[in-house]
Design a protein around this motif. Structure first.
Motif, PDB file in Angstrom:
ATOM      1  N   GLN A 112       0.840  -1.197   0.000  1.00 20.60           N
ATOM      2  CA  GLN A 112       0.000   0.000   0.000  1.00 20.60           C
ATOM      3  C   GLN A 112       0.873   1.244   0.000  1.00 20.60           C
ATOM      4  N   GLU A 113       0.247   2.360  -0.388  1.00 19.77           N
ATOM      5  CA  GLU A 113       0.960   3.636  -0.332  1.00 19.77           C
ATOM      6  C   GLU A 113       0.656   4.311   0.994  1.00 19.77           C
ATOM      7  N   TRP A 114       1.703   4.828   1.626  1.00 20.44           N
ATOM      8  CA  TRP A 114       1.581   5.536   2.886  1.00 20.44           C
ATOM      9  C   TRP A 114       1.833   7.019   2.642  1.00 20.44           C
ATOM     10  N   THR A 115       1.204   7.853   3.438  1.00 22.91           N
ATOM     11  CA  THR A 115       1.389   9.298   3.329  1.00 22.91           C
ATOM     12  C   THR A 115       1.795   9.849   4.690  1.00 22.91           C
ATOM     13  N   VAL A 116       2.810  10.713   4.707  1.00 24.68           N
ATOM     14  CA  VAL A 116       3.196  11.359   5.961  1.00 24.68           C
ATOM     15  C   VAL A 116       2.123  12.393   6.306  1.00 24.68           C
ATOM     16  N   ALA A 117       1.366  12.104   7.370  1.00 25.62           N
ATOM     17  CA  ALA A 117       0.270  13.000   7.743  1.00 25.62           C
ATOM     18  C   ALA A 117       0.781  14.206   8.528  1.00 25.62           C
ATOM     19  N   PHE A 118       1.723  13.950   9.424  1.00 26.75           N
ATOM     20  CA  PHE A 118       2.305  15.021  10.230  1.00 26.75           C
ATOM     21  C   PHE A 118       3.565  14.488  10.898  1.00 26.75           C
ATOM     22  N   CYS A 119       4.300  15.392  11.542  1.00 29.17           N
ATOM     23  CA  CYS A 119       5.532  15.005  12.221  1.00 29.17           C
ATOM     24  C   CYS A 119       5.403  15.302  13.710  1.00 29.17           C
ATOM     25  N   GLY A 120       6.205  14.605  14.497  1.00 32.85           N
ATOM     26  CA  GLY A 120       6.168  14.834  15.927  1.00 32.85           C
ATOM     27  C   GLY A 120       7.019  13.828  16.656  1.00 32.85           C
ATOM     28  N   PHE A 121       6.903  13.817  17.985  1.00 31.50           N
ATOM     29  CA  PHE A 121       7.612  12.882  18.851  1.00 31.50           C
ATOM     30  C   PHE A 121       9.113  13.171  18.905  1.00 31.50           C
ATOM     31  N   ALA A 122       9.756  13.213  17.730  1.00 27.60           N
ATOM     32  CA  ALA A 122      11.182  13.510  17.642  1.00 27.60           C
ATOM     33  C   ALA A 122      11.429  14.162  16.289  1.00 27.60           C
ATOM     34  N   PRO A 123      12.489  14.966  16.158  1.00 29.80           N
ATOM     35  CA  PRO A 123      12.782  15.571  14.843  1.00 29.80           C
ATOM     36  C   PRO A 123      12.908  14.504  13.769  1.00 29.80           C
ATOM     37  N   GLY A 124      12.164  14.671  12.681  1.00 29.81           N
ATOM     38  CA  GLY A 124      12.228  13.738  11.571  1.00 29.81           C
ATOM     39  C   GLY A 124      11.326  12.538  11.693  1.00 29.81           C
ATOM     40  N   PHE A 125      10.541  12.456  12.772  1.00 30.68           N
ATOM     41  CA  PHE A 125       9.640  11.310  12.936  1.00 30.68           C
ATOM     42  C   PHE A 125       8.303  11.643  12.276  1.00 30.68           C
ATOM     43  N   GLY A 126       8.001  10.954  11.182  1.00 32.09           N
ATOM     44  CA  GLY A 126       6.756  11.175  10.470  1.00 32.09           C
ATOM     45  C   GLY A 126       5.717  10.135  10.844  1.00 32.09           C
ATOM     46  N   TYR A 127       4.495  10.586  11.017  1.00 31.58           N
ATOM     47  CA  TYR A 127       3.366   9.683  11.254  1.00 31.58           C
ATOM     48  C   TYR A 127       2.737   9.373   9.905  1.00 31.58           C
ATOM     49  N   LEU A 128       2.889   8.137   9.442  1.00 31.25           N
ATOM     50  CA  LEU A 128       2.420   7.745   8.115  1.00 31.25           C
ATOM     51  C   LEU A 128       1.073   7.040   8.220  1.00 31.25           C
ATOM     52  N   VAL A 129       0.156   7.443   7.360  1.00 27.35           N
ATOM     53  CA  VAL A 129      -1.143   6.767   7.304  1.00 27.35           C
ATOM     54  C   VAL A 129      -1.239   6.010   5.982  1.00 27.35           C
ATOM     55  N   GLY A 130      -1.867   4.826   6.055  1.00 24.92           N
ATOM     56  CA  GLY A 130      -1.951   3.977   4.886  1.00 24.92           C
ATOM     57  C   GLY A 130      -3.359   3.859   4.348  1.00 24.92           C
ATOM     58  N   GLU A 131      -3.559   2.826   3.542  1.00 20.40           N
ATOM     59  CA  GLU A 131      -4.842   2.636   2.867  1.00 20.40           C
ATOM     60  C   GLU A 131      -5.550   1.382   3.356  1.00 20.40           C
ATOM     61  N   ASP A 132      -4.874   0.598   4.209  1.00 25.26           N
ATOM     62  CA  ASP A 132      -5.348  -0.730   4.590  1.00 25.26           C
ATOM     63  C   ASP A 132      -5.375  -0.797   6.118  1.00 25.26           C
ATOM     64  N   ASP A 133      -6.571  -0.938   6.709  1.00 25.05           N
ATOM     65  CA  ASP A 133      -6.667  -0.875   8.175  1.00 25.05           C
ATOM     66  C   ASP A 133      -6.349  -2.196   8.867  1.00 25.05           C
ATOM     67  N   ARG A 134      -5.918  -3.201   8.132  1.00 22.46           N
ATOM     68  CA  ARG A 134      -5.606  -4.483   8.772  1.00 22.46           C
ATOM     69  C   ARG A 134      -4.384  -4.396   9.681  1.00 22.46           C
ATOM     70  N   LEU A 135      -3.549  -3.384   9.499  1.00 23.18           N
ATOM     71  CA  LEU A 135      -2.338  -3.263  10.305  1.00 23.18           C
ATOM     72  C   LEU A 135      -2.492  -2.319  11.482  1.00 23.18           C
ATOM     73  N   HIS A 136      -3.708  -1.970  11.846  1.00 18.65           N
ATOM     74  CA  HIS A 136      -3.922  -1.121  13.019  1.00 18.65           C
ATOM     75  C   HIS A 136      -3.711  -1.972  14.272  1.00 18.65           C
ATOM     76  N   VAL A 137      -2.690  -1.625  15.030  1.00 23.04           N
ATOM     77  CA  VAL A 137      -2.357  -2.400  16.234  1.00 23.04           C
ATOM     78  C   VAL A 137      -2.078  -1.428  17.388  1.00 23.04           C
ATOM     79  N   PRO A 138      -2.287  -1.885  18.622  1.00 22.19           N
ATOM     80  CA  PRO A 138      -2.003  -1.010  19.761  1.00 22.19           C
ATOM     81  C   PRO A 138      -0.507  -0.874  19.995  1.00 22.19           C
TER      82      PRO A 138
END
Length: 204
Positions: A112-138
């Protein structure tokens, strides 16, 4: 959409969800209004900063309201392939949590293609969102005090790459040699908002 002044040269836009944030970011980034300096997306907001000697709050607000929020709009941002060795310490746990086999987890992550939605936590850490919700884990219930640089991980609806060694509670599924954060590079971060990513499996 709710618009809130933010200091002397900023406008904070509150939106209904992350898809609207990504759509507004893509629309403003594609045709950046005069005087707008930076766009800083977060999970439900977009901060627009501007040069007050070029434009003003009213004109920026008008420009923001004029953007048609099209669902799924990810803009024309850069595309990036991230090579990954899938041997993460939590790969088996992710397989168990998702009901997939380890190979199916890898296939879902690379397929699947992932998109960097926003950054945070640490410099250069991108939060990527995908197209397939099967990998949603705690997140892990017992965060690690040290996660190696380049670890590729999952948490909630996001995937990410640790730009440097740090504590962390995400589920580790692999690692990459790609340097995602380098202060001597311009820009330092490879995974900046809007960048679209494909994870590509490579041999150990």
């Amino acid at each position: 959409m709710r618009l809130l002044p933010c200091g002397d040269a900023g406008l904070l836009v509150e939106l209904a969800d992350r898809d609207e944030v990504l759509a507004l970011f893509a629309g403003l980034d594609r045709e950046r209004p005069d005087g707008v300096i930076d766009l800083v997306p977060a999970a439900r907001t977009l901060l627009v900063t501007f040069a007050s000697d070029v434009t003003d709050l009213g004109r920026v607000a008008t420009a923001v309201r004029s953007v048609e929020l099209r669902g799924g709009d990810r803009g024309d941002a850069e595309k990036l392939d991230v090579p990954v060795v899938y041997d993460g310490a939590d790969l088996a746990d992710v397989a168990s949590l998702t009901g997939l086999s380890e190979r199916e987890v890898v296939a879902a992550h690379t397929g699947q293609e992932w998109t960097v939605a926003f950054c945070g936590f640490a410099p250069g850490f991108g939060y990527l969102v995908g197209e397939d919700d099967r990998l949603h884990v705690p997140r892990r219930t017992d965060p690690r005090t040290k996660v190696p640089t380049g670890s590729v991980a999952l948490a909630g609806e996001f995937s990410g790459v640790y730009p440097r060694e740090s504590p962390g509670g995400w589920q580790l599924i692999g690692r990459t040699d790609l340097v995602s954060w380098d202060l001597h590079r311009e820009p330092p971060a490879l995974l900046s908002p809007g960048v679209r990513v494909r994870f590509v499996e490579v041999a150990r």
